[in-house]
Structure formats: structure tokens, C-alpha cells
Scaffold this active site. Structure first.
Site, mmCIF file in Angstrom:
data_model
loop_
_atom_site.group_PDB
_atom_site.id
_atom_site.type_symbol
_atom_site.label_atom_id
_atom_site.label_comp_id
_atom_site.label_asym_id
_atom_site.label_seq_id
_atom_site.Cartn_x
_atom_site.Cartn_y
_atom_site.Cartn_z
ATOM 1 N N ASP A 258 13.194 2.512 -15.469
ATOM 2 C CA ASP A 258 14.683 1.817 -15.644
ATOM 3 C C ASP A 258 14.597 0.652 -15.017
ATOM 4 O OD1 ASP A 258 17.744 1.783 -16.116
ATOM 5 O OD2 ASP A 258 17.524 2.234 -13.756
ATOM 6 N N ILE A 259 15.614 -0.502 -15.166
ATOM 7 C CA ILE A 259 15.621 -1.673 -14.573
ATOM 8 C C ILE A 259 16.616 -1.724 -13.262
ATOM 9 C CG2 ILE A 259 15.946 -4.184 -15.082
ATOM 10 C CD1 ILE A 259 14.572 -3.705 -17.809
ATOM 11 N N ASP A 260 18.024 -1.650 -13.756
ATOM 12 C CA ASP A 260 19.126 -2.077 -13.042
ATOM 13 C C ASP A 260 19.135 -0.860 -12.060
ATOM 14 O OD1 ASP A 260 19.797 -3.736 -15.535
ATOM 15 O OD2 ASP A 260 20.730 -4.765 -13.839
HETATM 16 O O1 LIG Z 1 19.424 0.969 -17.478
HETATM 17 P P1 LIG Z 1 19.650 0.074 -16.608
HETATM 18 O O2 LIG Z 1 18.538 -0.906 -16.808
HETATM 19 O O3 LIG Z 1 19.734 0.542 -15.173
HETATM 20 O O4 LIG Z 1 21.006 -0.950 -17.061
HETATM 21 C C1 LIG Z 1 22.207 -0.051 -16.687
HETATM 22 C C2 LIG Z 1 23.055 -1.431 -16.878
HETATM 23 O O5 LIG Z 1 22.886 -2.119 -15.769
HETATM 24 C C3 LIG Z 1 23.678 -3.282 -15.705
HETATM 25 O O6 LIG Z 1 24.885 -2.934 -14.943
HETATM 26 C C4 LIG Z 1 24.443 -2.269 -13.729
HETATM 27 O O7 LIG Z 1 23.838 -3.495 -12.986
HETATM 28 C C5 LIG Z 1 24.847 -4.686 -12.725
HETATM 29 C C6 LIG Z 1 24.085 -5.691 -12.014
HETATM 30 O O8 LIG Z 1 23.425 -5.007 -10.898
HETATM 31 C C7 LIG Z 1 25.928 -4.136 -11.699
HETATM 32 O O9 LIG Z 1 26.968 -5.348 -11.651
HETATM 33 C C8 LIG Z 1 26.772 -3.250 -12.790
HETATM 34 O O10 LIG Z 1 27.939 -2.725 -11.821
HETATM 35 C C9 LIG Z 1 25.807 -1.945 -13.059
HETATM 36 O O11 LIG Z 1 26.495 -1.125 -13.829
HETATM 37 C C10 LIG Z 1 24.044 -3.916 -16.968
HETATM 38 O O12 LIG Z 1 25.240 -4.894 -17.062
HETATM 39 C C11 LIG Z 1 24.488 -2.979 -18.050
HETATM 40 O O13 LIG Z 1 24.282 -3.671 -19.513
HETATM 41 C C12 LIG Z 1 23.223 -2.031 -18.154
HETATM 42 O O14 LIG Z 1 23.835 -0.954 -19.213
HETATM 43 MG MG LIG Z 2 19.663 1.902 -13.653
#
Ligand SMILES: O=P(O)(O)OC[C@H]1O[C@H](O[C@H]2O[C@H](CO)[C@@H](O)[C@H](O)[C@H]2O)[C@H](O)[C@@H](O)[C@@H]1O
Ligand SMILES: [Mg+2]
Length: 269
Positions: free
Chosen positions: A40-42
Site C-alpha cells: 500500500d502507499i499512503d
Molecule cells: O490505499 P492507499 O495508498 O493508502 O491510499 C488511501 C488514500 O490515501 C490518501 O488519503 C489518505 O492520505 C492523505 C495524505 O496522507 C491524508 O490526507 C488522508 O486523510 C488519508 O485518507 C488519498 O488521498 C486517497 O485518495 C486514498 O484512497
Molecule cells: Mg494506506
């Protein structure tokens, strides 16, 4: 396919196993050709930020991922809620196998991209949702192409009204879509796949086939990956605590994962 417990037991490291990062390092470093890594990324590779575009990709991370991928014969994929094109830009010039929008769009090992077409009803809802930013300062609408996310990290008191607005929007969107919750975000996305099914699709491809799957994630959407790898006898790691998660191992934070990847990359040079 070897199961998770026997893979762990077999590792000579496990007797002195101090932590999950050590296990991850030990297993992949000793037998990179045996494992497939789904990341996963975020919140997993990258630290969370106050806004979707506020993230930072630490220097060296993309190259470390490319070196570890090379050690594993290419069996490293990114499985993210981000749009595929957005994720590509984060780690350019490298082009990893990526499943974006929670698995509903995917670039397979041959480079072909599978994605769903947006319905007219969804496009109409996408047109309408930006009004939420005017109505509630601090709420952020993220247009991800075939999905749309509404964030309330900067307006935590708006959690309930955002969730209600997205439930109402779902009623207007109709079939083919579903609500995806996450960390201070609610999304409307295609229901054509999830991260578990995307991971399973990769495992049917020659690059990933017959390997022990390792899934690493941090959020609700990653539970589908954890369920899948647990069922297949792989290894599931959550960045953060394990409360209520299907993951069986815990990594403290993204930096621990980045350090582990950096060590794996260095040992492969
Ligand atoms: O599946 P992932 O790679 O973990 O992506 C999940 C979502 O990540 C982002 O939102 C999340 O990270 C943001 C930046 O750190 C944060 O501000 C936000 O509160 C988190 O929910 C991204 O914006 C989404 O589109 C992704 O689905
Ligand atoms: Mg994530």
C-alpha cells in the site's frame, strides 16, 4: 504453496525474532525468489499528511523499491486507493505493477491497463460534490477520475455531515459503485474489485505465480489484502496496531518499512 506459519518457523531468524520488520527482512533477504510483495502507499510507504497532495516521497525510496523488485524478479506491486496515474508519478521514472482506486484499475505485468468506464450518474455526482468544499471549509474533494473522495482531516467536526452527504450521493449514483471509508475520508468508487481481488489477479500472472504473498497496508481498504494472503498462507503486516485487523504482524510506522526496504535493497547490490 507454503503457508505463513511454516514460512516463519523455517526461518532460522525466527528463534531470535525480535520484531516483524526483522522477520520481513529475514524472509525476503534469504529467499527473494520465494515471495511476492504487495505494498500500500499512503500510511504504509509514505507518512500521512494533512492533505492528499501534501505527501512527500522520501529521496531514495523509489530506487529502493526498484532494487528490491529486481531482487524479487519483479514480484513487487503497489496496491493503492490512489489513481494509477497519480501513483506512477510518485515513483517515476520507475513503473511498477500498480493496482489503483482500491484495485478497480490495474496495470498488469505486461503493462496492459484494466479500468472501468464511469457511468453518467457517477459523472453527474462528481460534478455536484465540490459544493461540499464551499459548504464546509476544510473539507477537501479529491477527484480521482473513476472515483471521488471527500476528506475531512482538516475539518474533523464535519465527519458526520460528510458521511451523510456521501450516503446521499451513493443513492444518486446507483449500481456499479460502492462507498469506501478510510482514514478521515469517504469515497465513492467502482465496485468491480477490491485490493484482495487485485492481489489475487497478480498472483495468477507468471511474475507472481507460486510465490508466498506478503501484503503490507494500514487502512480499512487493506483488510481485503490481509484476508486474501492469510487465506492463501501468505504473510500480512499492518502499519500500526493490530486491533480489529486481520493482519498478523505489526510494523510501527512507515519509516520502519522504508528502513527495511532500504536494507533489502542495499544487501542486493
Ligand atoms: O490505499 P492507499 O495508498 O493508502 O491510499 C488511501 C488514500 O490515501 C490518501 O488519503 C489518505 O492520505 C492523505 C495524505 O496522507 C491524508 O490526507 C488522508 O486523510 C488519508 O485518507 C488519498 O488521498 C486517497 O485518495 C486514498 O484512497
Ligand atoms: Mg494506506
Amino acid at each position: 504453496m507454503e503457508n505463513q506459519q511454516s514460512a516463519i518457523k523455517r526461518s532460522p531468524f525466527v528463534s531470535g525474532q525480535k520484531d516483524a520488520a526483522g522477520l520481513l527482512l529475514e524472509l525476503v533477504d534469504r529467499e527473494p525468489e520465494r515471495y511476492a510483495l504487495f505494498l500500500d502507499i499512503d500510511g504504509t510507504l509514505l507518512d500521512l499528511a494533512e492533505s492528499p497532495d501534501g505527501i512527500r516521497v522520501p529521496s531514495g525510496l523509489a530506487d529502493d523499491l526498484a532494487t528490491v523488485s529486481a531482487r524479487m524478479g519483479g514480484a513487487l506491486a503497489l496496491v493503492t486507493g490512489r489513481a494509477l496515474t497519480y501513483a506512477d508519478r510518485l515513483f517515476a521514472p520507475h513503473r511498477f505493477p500498480i493496482a489503483g482506486l482500491h484495485g478497480t484499475e490495474r496495470r498488469d505485468a505486461s503493462g496492459a491497463i484494466i479500468r472501468s468506464e464511469s457511468s453518467a450518474a457517477f459523472l453527474a455526482v462528481k460534478e455536484d460534490l465540490p459544493r461540499l468544499q464551499q459548504a464546509w471549509p476544510g473539507v477537501l474533494v479529491e477527484d480521482k477520475g473513476a472515483a471521488i473522495a471527500v476528506h475531512y482531516r482538516q475539518a474533523p467536526d464535519c465527519a458526520d455531515v460528510v458521511q451523510q452527504a456521501m450516503a446521499d450521493a451513493m443513492a444518486a449514483v446507483g449500481p456499479g459503485y460502492e462507498l469506501q471509508t478510510g482514514k478521515m475520508v469517504v469515497e465513492i468508487r467502482p465496485d468491480s474489485a477490491d485490493k484482495g481481488r487485485a492481489l489475487q489477479a497478480y498472483l495468477s500472472e507468471p511474475t507472481f505465480r507460486d510465490r508466498v504473498a506478503i501484503a503490507i497496508g494500514d487502512d480499512v481498504t487493506d483488510e481485503a489484502m490481509f484476508e486474501c494472503v492469510n487465506r492463501l498462507g501468505g504473510l500480512s503486516f499492518r502499519v500500526g496496531d493490530l486491533d480489529g485487523s486481520l493482519a498478523r504482524q505489526s510494523l510501527n510506522n512507515p519509516q520502519v518499512l522504508r528502513d527495511t526496504l532500504s536494507t533489502l535493497a542495499r544487501r542486493g547490490q
